[in-house]
Write an enzyme that holds these catalytic residues in place. Structure first.
Site, PDB file in Angstrom:
ATOM      1  N   GLU A   1      16.402 -31.159  18.943  1.00 42.98           N
ATOM      2  CA  GLU A   1      16.272 -32.132  20.037  1.00 42.98           C
ATOM      3  C   GLU A   1      15.790 -31.509  21.338  1.00 42.98           C
ATOM      4  O   GLU A   1      16.357 -30.531  21.832  1.00 42.98           O
ATOM      5  CB  GLU A   1      17.611 -32.841  20.283  1.00 42.98           C
TER       6      GLU A   1
ATOM      7  N   LYS B   1      19.324 -40.171  18.278  1.00 43.57           N
ATOM      8  CA  LYS B   1      20.529 -40.966  18.009  1.00 43.57           C
ATOM      9  C   LYS B   1      20.302 -41.737  16.727  1.00 43.57           C
ATOM     10  O   LYS B   1      19.306 -42.455  16.591  1.00 43.57           O
ATOM     11  CB  LYS B   1      20.820 -41.952  19.152  1.00 43.57           C
TER      12      LYS B   1
END
Length: 399
Positions: free
Chosen positions: A210, A226
């Site tokens: 990420e 997410k």
């Protein structure tokens, strides 16, 4: 300003610099020139002090909108930068939560690298001591983890928060040289920010996919993740069809848009990609890309205050979520859920330290968690955290 001299494992002969984002063409020629570390007892604003330290060592980052100068192959290349979740909370005036479980690990580390003579092909350092890792001991039981999820759902029901990321910790005894094990972790499939950073008595290994923040050609980019499912055809279809996962994801995308808007040119924030499915090890994860034009005069310190701690590992609203995290998590986030990467004039590339482990003199530490919304099932959240931790623990397995 206090600074610490070169003392990291990465400076040993025969080892390339392992910090995520270090230029690939320079890794074997980089030599540590200076190091600065910060702990809360040192006082002051760590973001401002880090920016000052970098400027004093030939890396001016007070105006990120300025084009990068010509890369000096004989001079300073750039710097590794680590900012813990606790330091990020301090930057926004929130509680740092429980104590850092990793003995001796600073909350901010800056390591400046210059170019040296290079590493001869085939050169190696001293033989590594045999690695052994014991059984992980959890800092909370599955029931306590599930109860924390339920507590967040209750807070959402009261209107205190919309989403909170809840993270658990585990630690195991080890013996031997930890760096090869941490390097295995950094090489996991999908580890965009795979790398290591080490100091006296501590080391970090990161396998994060990420992006917390990237600066490329005058544009800031963040890629929040997410939503998680097993990396099967059915898992991918389930992730794409999940209204709960999409709602959770969009909530964090909106938070990241707001964070970037604080440091961007007016009207330049945009969502370039929404809810794309990417693979990390044996998991599908949903990722979006948000970008913005960097504002004139924006310095590194203000950028760190805007994006740290990352929205996808805190929640919304961010300050209220941090209050819940501090109240619920019994052990500090240590090296996890912070930032680790590379900074240089005209170029920033910081990963969010999910899928991250750290060692001190006696124990190896890992963390895993997930975002909690009103639609979360406590037992499913516990299982998801375990699935995220499994590849990390396997990479750190001892013989």
């Amino acid at each position: 300003m206090r600074q610490d001299g070169p003392d990291g494992v990465d400076t040993l002969p025969g080892l390339t610099v392992g910090a995520p984002g270090a230029p690939a063409g320079c890794r074997r020629t980089l030599v540590e020139r200076a190091r600065w570390q910060w702990r809360p007892a040192d006082g002051g604003d760590p973001a401002a002090r880090a920016e000052e330290f970098l400027a004093a060592h030939g890396l001016p980052l007070h105006d990120l909108a300025r084009p990068a100068g010509r890369h000096d192959a004989a001079g300073v290349c750039g710097a590794a930068l680590y900012v813990s979740a606790a330091a990020g909370a301090a930057l926004v005036g929130a509680s740092a939560g429980a104590a850092n479980p990793v003995t001796g690990l600073p909350e901010v580390v800056v390591v400046v690298y210059g170019h040296g003579p290079g590493t001869p092909p085939g050169a190696v350092g001293a033989p590594a001591a045999p690695w052994w890792r014991g059984t992980f001991a959890e800092s909370w039981t599955p029931r306590q983890h599930a109860d924390a999820v339920s507590a967040v759902r209750a807070a959402i029901g009261r209107g205190d928060v919309y989403q909170v990321n809840v993270v658990g910790h585990a630690a195991a005894r080890y013996t031997g040289d930890p760096l090869p094990a941490l390097s295995r972790l950094a090489a996991l499939p999908g580890a965009r920010y795979g790398g290591t950073l080490a100091g006296s008595g501590w080391a970090i290994g990161c396998a994060s996919p990420e992006t917390l923040v990237e600066l490329t050609d005058g544009r800031l980019i963040t890629r929040p993740i997410k939503g998680t499912r097993p990396a099967t055809a059915a898992g991918r279809a389930e992730l794409l069809a999940s209204a709960k996962e999409r709602a959770e994801h969009v909530m964090i995308v909106d938070l990241e848009r707001n964070d970037l808007a604080r440091v961007a040119r007016t009207g330049s924030v945009r969502v370039d990609e929404l809810f794309a499915v990417r693979r990390w090890c044996d998991l599908w994860q949903a990722e979006s890309t948000v970008s913005a034009a960097v504002a004139d005069g924006l310095g590194l310190a203000d950028l760190l205050r805007a994006v740290c701690p990352g929205g996808s590992v805190t929640g919304a609203p961010k300050l209220a979520a941090l209050d819940r995290i501090a109240a619920l998590e019994p052990v500090g986030r240590g090296a996890s859920m912070g930032a680790l990467g590379w900074v240089a004039p005209g170029r920033i590339d910081l990963g969010l330290t999910i899928r991250t482990a750290a060692v001190d003199a006696e124990r190896v530490h890992v963390w895993a968690g997930g975002g909690i919304t009103w639609g979360s099932d406590p037992d499913a959240e516990v299982a998801e955290a375990a699935a995220k931790a499994a590849p990390v623990r396997a990479a750190l397995a001892g013989g």
